[in-house]
Design a protein around this motif. Structure first.
Motif, PDB file in Angstrom:
ATOM      1  N   GLN A 275       6.954 -40.654 -21.940  1.00 46.34           N
ATOM      2  CA  GLN A 275       8.242 -40.985 -21.321  1.00 46.34           C
ATOM      3  C   GLN A 275       8.747 -39.788 -20.524  1.00 46.34           C
ATOM      4  O   GLN A 275       8.680 -38.655 -21.000  1.00 46.34           O
ATOM      5  CB  GLN A 275       9.226 -41.355 -22.434  1.00 46.34           C
ATOM      6  CG  GLN A 275      10.615 -41.684 -21.931  1.00 46.34           C
ATOM      7  CD  GLN A 275      11.678 -41.392 -22.969  1.00 46.34           C
ATOM      8  OE1 GLN A 275      11.385 -40.923 -24.059  1.00 46.34           O
ATOM      9  NE2 GLN A 275      12.927 -41.657 -22.612  1.00 46.34           N
ATOM     10  N   ASP A 276       9.277 -40.049 -19.333  1.00 46.00           N
ATOM     11  CA  ASP A 276       9.829 -38.970 -18.522  1.00 46.00           C
ATOM     12  C   ASP A 276      11.084 -38.421 -19.201  1.00 46.00           C
ATOM     13  O   ASP A 276      11.933 -39.168 -19.668  1.00 46.00           O
ATOM     14  CB  ASP A 276      10.185 -39.479 -17.128  1.00 46.00           C
ATOM     15  CG  ASP A 276      11.025 -38.468 -16.367  1.00 46.00           C
ATOM     16  OD1 ASP A 276      10.526 -37.349 -16.140  1.00 46.00           O
ATOM     17  OD2 ASP A 276      12.185 -38.785 -16.037  1.00 46.00           O
ATOM     18  N   LEU A 277      11.185 -37.100 -19.273  1.00 46.10           N
ATOM     19  CA  LEU A 277      12.314 -36.482 -19.964  1.00 46.10           C
ATOM     20  C   LEU A 277      13.394 -35.971 -19.025  1.00 46.10           C
ATOM     21  O   LEU A 277      14.565 -35.925 -19.388  1.00 46.10           O
ATOM     22  CB  LEU A 277      11.822 -35.289 -20.802  1.00 46.10           C
ATOM     23  CG  LEU A 277      11.506 -35.495 -22.274  1.00 46.10           C
ATOM     24  CD1 LEU A 277      11.371 -34.158 -22.944  1.00 46.10           C
ATOM     25  CD2 LEU A 277      12.559 -36.334 -22.972  1.00 46.10           C
ATOM     26  N   VAL A 278      12.997 -35.584 -17.825  1.00 48.18           N
ATOM     27  CA  VAL A 278      13.916 -34.846 -16.947  1.00 48.18           C
ATOM     28  C   VAL A 278      15.198 -35.639 -16.687  1.00 48.18           C
ATOM     29  O   VAL A 278      16.291 -35.081 -16.627  1.00 48.18           O
ATOM     30  CB  VAL A 278      13.224 -34.489 -15.610  1.00 48.18           C
ATOM     31  CG1 VAL A 278      14.187 -33.798 -14.667  1.00 48.18           C
ATOM     32  CG2 VAL A 278      12.020 -33.592 -15.885  1.00 48.18           C
ATOM     33  N   SER A 279      15.058 -36.984 -16.573  1.00 46.64           N
ATOM     34  CA  SER A 279      16.236 -37.779 -16.239  1.00 46.64           C
ATOM     35  C   SER A 279      17.075 -38.124 -17.470  1.00 46.64           C
ATOM     36  O   SER A 279      18.120 -38.747 -17.352  1.00 46.64           O
ATOM     37  CB  SER A 279      15.793 -39.069 -15.544  1.00 46.64           C
ATOM     38  OG  SER A 279      14.890 -39.768 -16.383  1.00 46.64           O
ATOM     39  N   VAL A 280      16.600 -37.736 -18.653  1.00 47.44           N
ATOM     40  CA  VAL A 280      17.326 -38.079 -19.877  1.00 47.44           C
ATOM     41  C   VAL A 280      18.270 -36.929 -20.240  1.00 47.44           C
ATOM     42  O   VAL A 280      17.837 -35.787 -20.325  1.00 47.44           O
ATOM     43  CB  VAL A 280      16.329 -38.318 -21.045  1.00 47.44           C
ATOM     44  CG1 VAL A 280      17.067 -38.713 -22.307  1.00 47.44           C
ATOM     45  CG2 VAL A 280      15.309 -39.367 -20.662  1.00 47.44           C
ATOM     46  N   PRO A 281      19.554 -37.214 -20.451  1.00 45.08           N
ATOM     47  CA  PRO A 281      20.463 -36.124 -20.832  1.00 45.08           C
ATOM     48  C   PRO A 281      20.143 -35.609 -22.239  1.00 45.08           C
ATOM     49  O   PRO A 281      19.564 -36.326 -23.059  1.00 45.08           O
ATOM     50  CB  PRO A 281      21.845 -36.774 -20.795  1.00 45.08           C
ATOM     51  CG  PRO A 281      21.609 -38.238 -20.928  1.00 45.08           C
ATOM     52  CD  PRO A 281      20.264 -38.496 -20.314  1.00 45.08           C
ATOM     53  N   THR A 282      20.505 -34.352 -22.449  1.00 44.80           N
ATOM     54  CA  THR A 282      20.197 -33.690 -23.717  1.00 44.80           C
ATOM     55  C   THR A 282      20.464 -34.557 -24.943  1.00 44.80           C
ATOM     56  O   THR A 282      19.603 -34.688 -25.811  1.00 44.80           O
ATOM     57  CB  THR A 282      21.048 -32.408 -23.841  1.00 44.80           C
ATOM     58  OG1 THR A 282      20.727 -31.549 -22.751  1.00 44.80           O
ATOM     59  CG2 THR A 282      20.754 -31.686 -25.146  1.00 44.80           C
ATOM     60  N   PHE A 283      21.630 -35.169 -24.978  1.00 41.35           N
ATOM     61  CA  PHE A 283      22.021 -35.841 -26.223  1.00 41.35           C
ATOM     62  C   PHE A 283      21.278 -37.139 -26.481  1.00 41.35           C
ATOM     63  O   PHE A 283      21.407 -37.734 -27.539  1.00 41.35           O
ATOM     64  CB  PHE A 283      23.545 -36.034 -26.282  1.00 41.35           C
ATOM     65  CG  PHE A 283      24.098 -37.056 -25.322  1.00 41.35           C
ATOM     66  CD1 PHE A 283      24.320 -36.725 -23.996  1.00 41.35           C
ATOM     67  CD2 PHE A 283      24.431 -38.322 -25.767  1.00 41.35           C
ATOM     68  CE1 PHE A 283      24.847 -37.663 -23.128  1.00 41.35           C
ATOM     69  CE2 PHE A 283      24.964 -39.262 -24.905  1.00 41.35           C
ATOM     70  CZ  PHE A 283      25.166 -38.927 -23.573  1.00 41.35           C
ATOM     71  N   ARG A 284      20.472 -37.572 -25.491  1.00 46.75           N
ATOM     72  CA  ARG A 284      19.675 -38.779 -25.738  1.00 46.75           C
ATOM     73  C   ARG A 284      18.202 -38.451 -25.929  1.00 46.75           C
ATOM     74  O   ARG A 284      17.380 -39.332 -26.039  1.00 46.75           O
ATOM     75  CB  ARG A 284      19.815 -39.734 -24.545  1.00 46.75           C
ATOM     76  CG  ARG A 284      21.212 -40.251 -24.341  1.00 46.75           C
ATOM     77  CD  ARG A 284      21.224 -41.766 -24.155  1.00 46.75           C
ATOM     78  NE  ARG A 284      22.579 -42.271 -24.115  1.00 46.75           N
ATOM     79  CZ  ARG A 284      23.322 -42.299 -23.001  1.00 46.75           C
ATOM     80  NH1 ARG A 284      22.809 -41.888 -21.865  1.00 46.75           N
ATOM     81  NH2 ARG A 284      24.550 -42.763 -23.031  1.00 46.75           N
ATOM     82  N   ARG A 285      17.850 -37.164 -25.939  1.00 48.89           N
ATOM     83  CA  ARG A 285      16.417 -36.819 -25.956  1.00 48.89           C
ATOM     84  C   ARG A 285      15.805 -36.878 -27.338  1.00 48.89           C
ATOM     85  O   ARG A 285      14.600 -36.964 -27.484  1.00 48.89           O
ATOM     86  CB  ARG A 285      16.222 -35.409 -25.383  1.00 48.89           C
ATOM     87  CG  ARG A 285      16.405 -35.375 -23.885  1.00 48.89           C
ATOM     88  CD  ARG A 285      15.892 -34.104 -23.258  1.00 48.89           C
ATOM     89  NE  ARG A 285      16.183 -34.143 -21.825  1.00 48.89           N
ATOM     90  CZ  ARG A 285      15.734 -33.273 -20.941  1.00 48.89           C
ATOM     91  NH1 ARG A 285      14.975 -32.269 -21.325  1.00 48.89           N
ATOM     92  NH2 ARG A 285      16.037 -33.401 -19.668  1.00 48.89           N
TER      93      ARG A 285
END
Lengths: 268, 361
Positions: free
Chosen positions: B82-92
């Protein structure tokens, strides 16, 4: 709090007494039985306290002062907390400038501030309104409130908020759940400062009060112009007692120690 | 996934076939310099990758980028496909243990650990059980009602770890979590940390500047220099057979001696010939690393280079001599405890060049 016990040397005690002498004089004159202000008093009576509390002018202006002070504290907090956050979390380069700018009202003569505010409020048609008066009072209290909050916020490890974010809290949640509780004592101190600066203020009120809306310090000043009985002394004594209560609360909250650069609550 | 994993059932660290975490050309530069440039990395599930390097090499920047606390300028980060860059910290669902531990100062130990579960709306009963289990894992059950400031450094560190693992993160990031502790506690916690990570099968990235920590904790080690990864491999390989001069010098475990090509072979500045099978046909060799225990000292002239012992240091594995050779070069030699020489003793030095490791720039 396991602070080290400080030993008060003679100099500090003398200095403190010197500061208290005027207050003692005021309290003493309030109990003079005669209808004039005299020190030392000729006897002892509490009648002037009853008179002070029962004088309608004092009653209404005391209520007004309290109301304005409470509103100024609330409005002031609503303005100073975001300001302090912006200063501590904002760009490092801008920080000293913003910080200095917020202190300006503290070092500018109140009269000038009041005059400037009056001119401005007349321009926008809000002179002689309660809003103008509240704004002026907030302005006076803001510098110290901002400094207290900035000092407290700087003592909070920035990583703490970020840790909350990694644990699933959004930025807003992280601030409310983690940072805000950590600076709660400072918020209390800031509120008290805003309250006192508003409640005590003469110069701003002098310019911005609407007719018939005089705050307590102004009323007392006007009363003294035409009367010389100890009613004002009695009123002042009541205020001194109230202030002492506030002072105790303030020191419990850490008060000025936030400014002295010892806000860190991390263990050693 | 609960805390029921036993050490033996954790995924073996050598099964590195499927990359769980993948970084591609991740770049994050600061206007003032520093940051990382074009980092490619993969981490297998259940592995602990250690980012090792001096301060300012970009290792913390990389870690914060993984956490989402920094946005990369370019590049891709994928976790479990899953791509992480577009996910904000609190949803990672990525936990981080900070160097300062960053415990919530107004909350008790229990509330600190429970925080992540509250944010995930885990029901009260389930939450209490998991917090209790996490505290038990780090041995802090009886401190649950204390505030962070009432704990010692080591205890605070363990709270930070408990807080990070209780949410069963997909990835655990650690930013020098042991560096502000005393040596003894550091060694102790290091072992506990490794045990915990293995036992729970956690995939982790661990940042440190301490090579003993890297050796102890890493399944793989990435050595960083100026925003780039210069060496990547199993700890034993990186330490025993570094391939770059930077790595050898940073680890500081061996003598690094410059060599230059000289008519088909390589020689040191002093003229010693490096055996060809050491170089193994490589053309990019600029220096060799020689461990101090591969340098022999003698007081009788056995054909070695004359020199004088300048510094003597007692180490767990023997006595380390810093010898000044005639001509000014320095070489470190490790001898058994009984065979040491005192300061200012003239000695003859014989490096066993056949045990040298070739280094590229």
């Amino acid at each position: 709090m396991g602070r080290e016990r400080v030993r008060y040397p003679a100099f500090a005690i003398c200095f403190t007494l010197l500061l208290l002498v005027p207050l003692v004089v005021v309290v003493a004159t309030a109990v003079n039985p005669g209808a004039y202000i005299k020190f030392p008093p000729d006897g002892f009576t509490l009648d002037w306290f009853t008179t002070a509390v029962e004088t309608p002018r004092f009653q209404s202006s005391l209520l007004l002062s309290l109301r304005i002070a409470v509103i100024a504290s609330v409005v002031g907090l609503a303005l100073t907390i975001p300001t302090a956050v912006a200063i501590t979390r904002g760009r490092r380069r801008l920080r000293p400038w913003v910080s200095t700018a917020t202190v300006l009202p503290l070092i500018t003569p109140d009269m000038l501030l009041a005059l400037g505010l009056l001119i401005m409020l007349v321009q926008i048609g809000m002179a002689s309104s309660l809003i103008g008066l509240v704004l002026g009072h907030v302005l006076i209290g803001m510098p110290l409130a901002v400094q207290v909050l900035v000092a407290a916020l700087s003592g909070v490890d920035e990583n703490v908020e970020q840790a909350a974010q990694t644990l699933g809290a959004s930025r807003a949640t992280a601030f409310v759940r983690v940072t805000l509780p950590a600076i709660l004592p400072a918020i209390g101190s800031a509120a008290v400062f805003l309250f006192i600066f508003s409640f005590d203020n003469v110069s701003i009120s002098l310019f911005l009060s609407a007719p018939g809306q005089t705050t307590l310090p102004i009323t007392m000043f006007q009363y003294l112009e035409y009367n010389s009985d100890p009613t004002v002394s009695a009123m002042s004594t009541i205020l001194i007692v109230l202030s002492l209560v506030v002072a105790v609360v303030l020191s419990r909250l850490g008060g000025l120690s936030h400014l002295a650069g010892s806000p860190t609550r991390r263990s050693s | 996934m609960t805390f029921t994993h036993q050490s033996g059932t954790a995924p073996a660290s050598t099964e590195a076939s499927v990359p769980y975490l993948r970084l591609r050309a991740v770049t994050k530069q600061y206007p003032t310099g520093g940051g990382v440039a074009g980092v490619d990395l993969t981490v297998a599930k259940g592995d602990m990758l250690v980012l090792l390097g001096p301060s300012g090499c970009g290792k913390t920047t990389l870690l914060r980028t993984l956490a989402g606390l920094l946005q990369p300028d370019s590049g891709a980060i994928e976790l479990d496909g899953q791509d992480l860059v577009s996910v904000p910290t609190f949803r990672r669902n990525i936990s981080m243990v900070f160097q300062t531990w960053a415990l919530f100062p107004t909350m008790t130990v229990r509330d600190n650990v429970a925080f992540g579960l509250k944010m995930r709306h885990v029901g009260k009963q389930d939450r209490n059980e998991r917090v209790a289990r996490a505290l038990e894992l780090v041995g802090l059950t009886e401190f649950a009602d204390r505030l962070p400031r009432q704990l010692s450094g080591g205890q605070q560190q363990r709270v930070a770890v408990a807080r990070a693992i209780v949410v069963e993160p997909r990835l655990i990031l650690m930013d020098e979590p042991l560096s502000s502790l005393d040596h003894r506690i550091r060694v102790q916690l290091r072992a506990q940390l490794k045990d915990l990570q293995r036992g729970l099968g956690l995939t982790g990235v661990y940042v440190t500047h301490d090579h003993t920590e890297a050796l102890a904790l890493g399944d793989r080690i990435a050595v960083m220099d100026a925003g780039r990864i210069v060496e990547l491999g199993r700890p034993v390989d990186v330490f025993a057979r570094p391939t770059r001069r930077y790595t050898a010098e940073f680890l500081g475990l061996a003598n690094v001696v410059d060599v230059s090509a000289d008519g088909g072979g390589y020689r040191t500045a002093a003229g010693a010939r490096i055996p060809d099978d050491v170089i193994a046909g490589r053309s990019d060799v600029v220096a060799v690393a020689l461990r101090p225990d591969c340098v022999r000292l003698s007081q009788t002239d056995d054909g070695g280079t004359p020199g004088v012992v300048r510094v003597v240091e007692y180490q767990p594995g023997g006595v380390l001599h810093d010898v000044e050779l005639t001509g000014g070069a320095r070489l470190q030699a490790l001898t058994p405890v009984g065979l040491s020489y005192s300061i200012d003793t003239p000695v003859f030095v014989t490096p066993e060049w056949s045990k040298a490791v070739p280094l590229a720039d």
